[in-house]
Design a protein around this motif. Structure first.
Motif, short mmCIF file in Angstrom:
data_model
loop_
_atom_site.label_atom_id
_atom_site.label_comp_id
_atom_site.label_asym_id
_atom_site.label_seq_id
_atom_site.Cartn_x
_atom_site.Cartn_y
_atom_site.Cartn_z
N UNK A 12 53.24 53.76 38.53
CA UNK A 12 53.76 52.40 38.57
C UNK A 12 52.61 51.43 38.76
N UNK A 13 52.44 50.50 37.83
CA UNK A 13 51.34 49.55 37.89
C UNK A 13 51.83 48.12 37.74
N UNK A 40 55.02 52.93 34.17
CA UNK A 40 55.87 51.77 34.35
C UNK A 40 54.96 50.58 34.66
N UNK A 41 55.02 49.54 33.84
CA UNK A 41 54.20 48.35 34.04
C UNK A 41 55.10 47.19 34.41
N UNK A 42 54.82 46.56 35.54
CA UNK A 42 55.74 45.57 36.09
C UNK A 42 55.65 44.22 35.41
N UNK A 43 54.43 43.77 35.06
CA UNK A 43 54.28 42.41 34.51
C UNK A 43 53.73 42.45 33.10
N UNK A 85 55.97 58.42 28.02
CA UNK A 85 56.94 57.32 28.04
C UNK A 85 56.33 56.11 28.73
N UNK A 86 56.52 54.94 28.11
CA UNK A 86 56.07 53.67 28.67
C UNK A 86 57.29 52.79 28.90
N UNK A 87 57.41 52.28 30.12
CA UNK A 87 58.52 51.40 30.49
C UNK A 87 57.96 50.06 30.96
N UNK A 88 58.50 48.97 30.42
CA UNK A 88 58.04 47.63 30.77
C UNK A 88 59.13 46.90 31.53
N UNK A 89 58.81 46.47 32.77
CA UNK A 89 59.80 45.73 33.54
C UNK A 89 59.86 44.27 33.12
#
Length: 230
Positions: A12-13, A40-43, A85-89
């Motif tokens: 998580x970054x 998982x990238x938050x911004x 897997x890449x997830x963008x918040x």
């Protein structure tokens, strides 16, 4: 500690690029070993430099355009690291100084962001979660979010924070070229220079009783399902 399913690590970054500069070697290492790696990238990185080199507030810096470009660089870096897997918040970058913009990640209630991350943990069911420690306000916020999501779900057996000299050391010498390639994908940020062949982590949560120091984030985790084909 016994788990079903493949070995899965979720990192998580806060910003695009954090995955490569701080955990790039570790992600490449475990992907090479067949573990499922999730970023998982938050911004969106709106307050990163523009491809032209313009910094926030300068002529030629357009936050929405910067965010779109940073997303492409992030996707390319994750491909280089063989991230599964890449997830963008999709939260707005808060910037490092001054008043945070409306909707800036550091202004989002911890419970709100943690709820979204918890849903991803429920979906991917990682045995290990890693997040990035630094004094940047978005990084501090992502730690709070990650901790709450991990404790709320009770799924991960281990939670790690990046560290300069921690309880866990990962040898990344065999994947150094892969990390370098990922860093080069973030060309707009002019990420360059030498880096060490070890990455260090502080173990913040552990339910396995694996002895310290350790050289494997999955130490103490056994009886998982087949790894991903590589």
């Amino acid at each position: 500690m016994q788990f079903d399913g493949p070995r899965t690590l979720l990192a998580v970054h806060a910003h695009p690029g954090d995955e490569s500069t701080t955990t790039g070697g570790m992600l490449a290492h475990y992907a090479r070993l067949g573990a499922r790696t999730v970023v998982v990238t938050a911004t969106n990185g709106e307050f990163d430099d523009a491809p032209s080199g313009a910094t926030p507030g300068e002529i030629g810096h357009h936050p929405k355009a910067v965010a779109a470009h940073r997303k492409l660089e992030l996707q390319a870096a994750c491909e280089a690291l063989n991230v599964a897997d890449l997830e963008l918040l999709g939260y707005h970058d808060s910037g490092s100084t001054g008043e945070a913009p409306e909707g800036g990640f550091c202004t989002i209630p911890v419970e709100t962001a943690a709820g979204r991350l918890a849903a991803l943990i429920e979906h991917y069911r990682p045995q290990v979660v890693v997040t990035h420690y630094s004094s940047h306000r978005d990084h501090m916020h992502v730690i709070r979010v990650a901790k709450l999501a991990v404790y709320r779900t009770g799924i991960p057996a281990k939670l790690y924070l990046t560290a300069k000299d921690g309880s866990t050391t990962i040898d990344i010498s065999e994947v150094a070229d892969i990390k370098r390639k990922a860093l080069q994908c973030h060309a707009s940020q002019q990420v360059h220079g030498a880096f060490g062949v070890q990455e260090h982590y502080f173990r913040d949560l552990d339910t396995t009783n694996a002895p310290l120091p350790e050289t494997d984030l999955f130490a103490g985790i056994t009886n998982y399902g087949p790894d991903l084909p590589r």
